[in-house]
Design an enzyme around this catalytic site. Structure first.
Site, PDB file in Angstrom:
ATOM      1  N   ALA A   1       0.526  -4.080  10.831  1.00  0.00           N
ATOM      2  CA  ALA A   1       1.658  -3.561  10.298  1.00  0.00           C
ATOM      3  C   ALA A   1       1.699  -2.224   9.733  1.00  0.00           C
ATOM      4  O   ALA A   1       0.677  -1.817   9.345  1.00  0.00           O
ATOM      5  CB  ALA A   1       2.246  -4.740   9.259  1.00  0.00           C
TER       6      ALA A   1
ATOM      7  N   LYS B   1       0.870  -1.284  -0.028  1.00  0.00           N
ATOM      8  CA  LYS B   1       0.108  -0.150  -0.166  1.00  0.00           C
ATOM      9  C   LYS B   1       0.842   1.247   0.050  1.00  0.00           C
ATOM     10  O   LYS B   1       0.500   2.137  -0.853  1.00  0.00           O
ATOM     11  CB  LYS B   1      -1.112   0.075   1.284  1.00  0.00           C
ATOM     12  CG  LYS B   1      -2.064  -1.215   1.096  1.00  0.00           C
ATOM     13  CD  LYS B   1      -2.947  -1.147   2.283  1.00  0.00           C
ATOM     14  CE  LYS B   1      -3.925  -2.112   2.126  1.00  0.00           C
ATOM     15  NZ  LYS B   1      -4.691  -2.320   3.551  1.00  0.00           N
TER      16      LYS B   1
ATOM     17  N   ALA C   1      -0.704   1.035   5.974  1.00  0.00           N
ATOM     18  CA  ALA C   1      -0.844   0.038   7.256  1.00  0.00           C
ATOM     19  C   ALA C   1      -1.869  -1.063   6.289  1.00  0.00           C
ATOM     20  O   ALA C   1      -2.680  -1.039   5.929  1.00  0.00           O
ATOM     21  CB  ALA C   1      -1.509   0.755   8.253  1.00  0.00           C
ATOM     22  N   ASP C   2      -1.652  -2.226   7.489  1.00  0.00           N
ATOM     23  CA  ASP C   2      -2.627  -3.417   7.163  1.00  0.00           C
ATOM     24  C   ASP C   2      -2.800  -4.236   8.441  1.00  0.00           C
ATOM     25  O   ASP C   2      -1.897  -4.180   9.402  1.00  0.00           O
ATOM     26  CB  ASP C   2      -2.082  -4.252   6.033  1.00  0.00           C
ATOM     27  CG  ASP C   2      -3.280  -5.001   5.436  1.00  0.00           C
ATOM     28  OD1 ASP C   2      -4.179  -4.463   4.527  1.00  0.00           O
ATOM     29  OD2 ASP C   2      -3.681  -5.884   5.837  1.00  0.00           O
ATOM     30  N   GLN C   3      -3.889  -4.762   8.666  1.00  0.00           N
ATOM     31  CA  GLN C   3      -4.103  -5.677   9.745  1.00  0.00           C
ATOM     32  C   GLN C   3      -4.445  -6.781   9.470  1.00  0.00           C
ATOM     33  O   GLN C   3      -5.298  -7.204   8.721  1.00  0.00           O
ATOM     34  CB  GLN C   3      -4.903  -5.043  10.684  1.00  0.00           C
ATOM     35  CG  GLN C   3      -4.906  -5.577  12.167  1.00  0.00           C
ATOM     36  CD  GLN C   3      -6.272  -4.538  12.933  1.00  0.00           C
ATOM     37  OE1 GLN C   3      -7.512  -4.872  12.319  1.00  0.00           O
ATOM     38  NE2 GLN C   3      -5.699  -4.086  13.861  1.00  0.00           N
TER      39      GLN C   3
END
Length: 206
Positions: free
Chosen positions: A119, A66, A82-84
């Site tokens: 993250a 991203k 960001a990612d989860q």
């Protein structure tokens, strides 16, 4: 564009590679000047290309994808991606497609402890790209089918708006017996380590 913040020292607002209102609210409430841009990344395609990666590495790869996508379009900007990833007993869960999927997912999480790996990737500003991940552990209380159906019915769209089928800032708090981890990690953007990295780049006033 938000009004310039006296805390933020960047020449341009921080560029968040996400349209998540929660992530943007976390940054603006911390006094940062923020703009957002949709990264246009197909998360499931990235996941398929990274088959075999563990949940932590997958979260990092998605966050980097991203940030890199937006940084490629705005190379002079400081970009945060960001990612989860939610993982329980080695299985990665995704955002439920509908109420029925939310009920099924909660039934699988009930009585177990799952992990939210949040993250963050940071690009631009003349610094090498960097990324990190923070993990929270959440224990869902034992739930029968009636309790799950009642929750999903009362929660409405919130039950399908996040990867865990819950939002802790709403009715989702009733689902848990124990939560270990920073609240901003659970919301998908670990602020303390991110702010430390921005401070190290002299982007914050103090």
């Amino acid at each position: 564009m938000d009004s310039p913040s006296p805390l933020w020292r960047g020449a341009a607002p921080l560029l968040l590679a996400s349209t998540s209102p929660t992530r943007r609210a976390l940054l603006t409430s911390a006094g940062l000047t923020v703009e957002t841009q949709a990264p246009g990344v197909d998360e499931r395609a990235v996941e398929a290309a990274c088959a075999g990666l563990g949940p932590v590495d997958l979260a990092l790869r998605l966050a980097r994808a991203k940030a890199e996508a937006v940084a490629a379009r705005a190379p002079d900007r400081i970009v945060v991606g960001a990612d989860q990833v939610l993982e329980c007993d080695g299985v990665v869960f995704h955002k439920p497609a509908d109420a029925a999927a939310a009920r099924t997912q909660l039934a699988r999480l009930a009585g177990r402890t799952h992990r939210l790996h949040a993250a963050v990737a940071l690009c631009g500003g003349g610094h090498p790209p960097e990324s990190f991940v923070e993990t929270a552990h959440l224990t869902v209380r034992p739930l029968g089918a009636a309790a799950i159906a009642a929750y999903v019915g009362l929660a409405g769209p919130a039950a399908t708006a996040s990867v865990g089928a819950y939002q802790l800032e709403g009715l989702g708090i009733h689902l848990f017996t124990r939560i270990d981890g920073d609240h901003t990690t659970i919301l998908g953007l670990p602020l303390l380590p991110l702010l430390a990295r921005l401070r190290a780049r002299q982007l914050l006033a103090f």
